[in-house]
Design an enzyme around this catalytic site. Structure first.
Site, PDB file in Angstrom:
ATOM      1  N   ILE A 190       0.836  -1.206   0.000  1.00 48.73           N
ATOM      2  CA  ILE A 190       0.000   0.000   0.000  1.00 48.73           C
ATOM      3  C   ILE A 190       0.868   1.251   0.000  1.00 48.73           C
ATOM      4  O   ILE A 190       0.586   2.227  -0.723  1.00 48.73           O
ATOM      5  CB  ILE A 190      -0.949  -0.022   1.214  1.00 48.73           C
ATOM      6  CG1 ILE A 190      -1.933  -1.195   1.097  1.00 48.73           C
ATOM      7  CG2 ILE A 190      -1.720   1.285   1.326  1.00 48.73           C
ATOM      8  CD1 ILE A 190      -2.800  -1.397   2.324  1.00 48.73           C
ATOM      9  N   PHE A 234       2.234   2.173  -3.524  1.00 49.44           N
ATOM     10  CA  PHE A 234       1.331   2.752  -4.531  1.00 49.44           C
ATOM     11  C   PHE A 234       0.614   4.010  -4.029  1.00 49.44           C
ATOM     12  O   PHE A 234       0.130   4.791  -4.857  1.00 49.44           O
ATOM     13  CB  PHE A 234       0.293   1.715  -4.954  1.00 49.44           C
ATOM     14  CG  PHE A 234       0.840   0.642  -5.835  1.00 49.44           C
ATOM     15  CD1 PHE A 234       1.083   0.886  -7.172  1.00 49.44           C
ATOM     16  CD2 PHE A 234       1.138  -0.608  -5.332  1.00 49.44           C
ATOM     17  CE1 PHE A 234       1.596  -0.109  -7.985  1.00 49.44           C
ATOM     18  CE2 PHE A 234       1.638  -1.612  -6.135  1.00 49.44           C
ATOM     19  CZ  PHE A 234       1.882  -1.366  -7.471  1.00 49.44           C
ATOM     20  N   GLU A 235       0.522   4.247  -2.711  1.00 54.01           N
ATOM     21  CA  GLU A 235      -0.122   5.460  -2.219  1.00 54.01           C
ATOM     22  C   GLU A 235       0.834   6.652  -2.249  1.00 54.01           C
ATOM     23  O   GLU A 235       0.427   7.763  -2.577  1.00 54.01           O
ATOM     24  CB  GLU A 235      -0.633   5.234  -0.790  1.00 54.01           C
ATOM     25  CG  GLU A 235      -1.834   4.315  -0.683  1.00 54.01           C
ATOM     26  CD  GLU A 235      -3.080   4.948  -1.280  1.00 54.01           C
ATOM     27  OE1 GLU A 235      -3.168   6.189  -1.345  1.00 54.01           O
ATOM     28  OE2 GLU A 235      -3.986   4.179  -1.686  1.00 54.01           O
ATOM     29  N   GLY A 236       2.093   6.432  -1.934  1.00 55.59           N
ATOM     30  CA  GLY A 236       3.051   7.531  -1.921  1.00 55.59           C
ATOM     31  C   GLY A 236       2.973   8.339  -0.626  1.00 55.59           C
ATOM     32  O   GLY A 236       1.899   8.503  -0.029  1.00 55.59           O
ATOM     33  N   ARG A 292      -1.046  -1.760 -10.046  1.00 60.66           N
ATOM     34  CA  ARG A 292      -1.448  -2.044  -8.662  1.00 60.66           C
ATOM     35  C   ARG A 292      -2.311  -3.299  -8.589  1.00 60.66           C
ATOM     36  O   ARG A 292      -2.129  -4.134  -7.712  1.00 60.66           O
ATOM     37  CB  ARG A 292      -2.198  -0.848  -8.098  1.00 60.66           C
ATOM     38  CG  ARG A 292      -2.544  -0.979  -6.627  1.00 60.66           C
ATOM     39  CD  ARG A 292      -2.971   0.355  -6.054  1.00 60.66           C
ATOM     40  NE  ARG A 292      -3.214   0.284  -4.619  1.00 60.66           N
ATOM     41  CZ  ARG A 292      -3.384   1.334  -3.826  1.00 60.66           C
ATOM     42  NH1 ARG A 292      -3.334   2.563  -4.351  1.00 60.66           N
ATOM     43  NH2 ARG A 292      -3.593   1.188  -2.517  1.00 60.66           N
TER      44      ARG A 292
END
Length: 442
Positions: free
Chosen positions: A15, A18-20, A139
């Site tokens: 997570i 891909f969320e940053g 993702r």
């Protein structure tokens, strides 16, 4: 009892990747604020967090997600499958996960189909248009790979020499028809900005004043004029002679081929041309018939010699064949014809003979079919009631296809089938009772 899982470090790292990480809070287009690794619950303007605090906020958000996945799934899951579902639900939302086909297939035990169904959630709205996002494709692929990873890395060997892979035509729907759009989200600033790297080129506008077809035709004409120079102008075509008016009907009379030409003797240049007499058709005079001579003598009364006498108009014409020689029928023949004559008395009463009417043949009592119809109605009613209470609506289904609406329609159909079967059964029993009493109803 199904064991309760907890989110592992694998799901957390997936997570976070891909969320940053966003250090300062930024405002979303809908007015909310986000900070850290996609945290929105307590984010506010001007807030700042470190990476450790951002991870703590992520763990706080995953508590509700892990609880929902544990409560909504009934099939035993491995830790990798649970981590993949938590990462998937965190991205699409718990409510969307509750109504998704992925959860339905997991509860049905179709885990491979559920993993493939996760890849379908790869589109997002960008500038008012729903497009395929490159980052979402990656993702979903990572979540699918984690879901299919066996515990402990115990992969099942599939030797290429034993099982040679073939093309799965049914899976062509998973391949996007066009390349996904590479979209990048900025992690700095007080406003979230989403940029598209491959900005599509604008469509060329047609030139003003003329259409593209006309411009292309003029360009081709100019090109041909340079390749093939103009030849000498062709001589102008002579005008066609005007058609003479049709002659008058009187002038169109046929002339005899053997008629000699008419010559007129003018008697000199100054002589006047004689006028032609008008042509007239004179009917021939009928030949006079010779009338009988009348001889009148003196001292005698005047006598007229007449021709044969005219026939009498009221006289019956005589037969022109041998029928005139036929004799009248004899007395015996007349009496025989009178005896054979049939006399019809219109005043006599007419005897009415009714046509025998055959009674209608009743079909055999099909009590089995009526009972089957009643059982079918009860099954429809029970199934519709069960479906309306226990079924869950899908995300892509319209409102009129919700489980409650479908269940209600099935219940109405079941009540209708049972009522029709009950009515027909009572009607059959009443007819059977009437026939037993000796008074059948037609």
């Amino acid at each position: 009892m199904k064991p309760r899982h907890h989110v592992s470090r694998t799901a957390i790292e997936l997570i976070k990747r891909f969320e940053g990480y966003r250090r300062k809070a930024a405002q979303l287009p809908d007015g909310r604020w986000t900070i850290g690794y996609g945290h929105t619950l307590t984010a506010r303007q001007g807030a700042e967090v470190s990476e450790d605090d951002a991870e703590a906020l992520l763990l706080y958000d995953l508590i509700a997600v892990a609880k929902a996945v544990n409560e909504l799934t009934f099939t035993p899951l491995t830790q990798n499958q649970f981590d993949a579902l938590c990462a998937f639900a965190f991205n699409i939302g718990v409510e969307s996960f509750r109504a998704s086909r992925v959860l339905k297939q997991v509860n049905e035990g179709a885990l491979i189909q559920a993993a493939c169904g996760m890849e379908l959630w790869r589109k997002a709205e960008f500038e008012g248009e729903v497009i395929l996002i490159d980052a979402l494709v990656r993702r979903r692929a990572a979540e699918k790979a984690l879901f299919l990873t066996p515990p402990g890395g115990a992969w099942v060997p599939v030797p290429s020499a034993v099982l040679k892979p073939g093309l799965d035509i049914e899976a062509e729907a998973l391949v996007p028809a066009s390349p996904p759009a590479p979209v990048v989200t900025s992690l700095e600033g007080e406003a979230v900005r989403v940029l598209r790297e491959d900005e599509p080129a604008p469509r060329p506008l047609p030139p003003e004043g003329e259409s593209p077809v006309t411009a292309a035709a003029e360009a081709v004409t100019a090109r041909l004029a340079t390749v093939f120079p103009d030849e000498a102008a062709a001589p102008a075509a002579e005008p066609e002679p005007e058609a003479e008016p049709a002659p008058h009907l009187e002038d169109a009379r046929p002339q005899a081929d053997f008629a000699p030409p008419i010559t007129v003797d003018t008697g000199g240049e100054d002589a006047a041309e004689p006028e032609a007499e008008p042509f007239e058709l004179v009917p021939p005079e009928p030949a006079a018939e010779e009338a009988p001579e009348l001889v009148i003598e003196e001292n005698e009364p005047e006598r007229v010699v007449e021709g044969p006498a005219a026939p009498d108009l009221f006289e019956q014409p005589s037969p022109a064949n041998d029928a005139r020689a036929a004799e009248a029928p004899s007395v015996d023949e007349a009496e025989a014809a009178a005896r054979e004559r049939v006399v019809i008395d219109d005043t006599a009463p007419y005897e009415f003979i009714p046509t025998p009417v055959q009674p209608l043949q009743r079909p055999k009592d099909g009590y089995l079919s009526l009972v089957s119809l009643a059982v079918l109605g009860l099954a429809f009613f029970a199934g519709g009631l069960f479906w309306a209470v226990n079924a869950q609506a899908g995300l892509e289904q319209p409102a009129w296809m919700s489980p409650k609406v479908v269940g209600a329609l099935a219940c109405v159909a079941g009540v209708g089938f049972f009522s029709i079967a009950l009515f027909l059964l009572l009607q059959r029993l009443g007819q059977a009772a009437e026939r037993a009493d000796g008074n059948p109803r037609i």
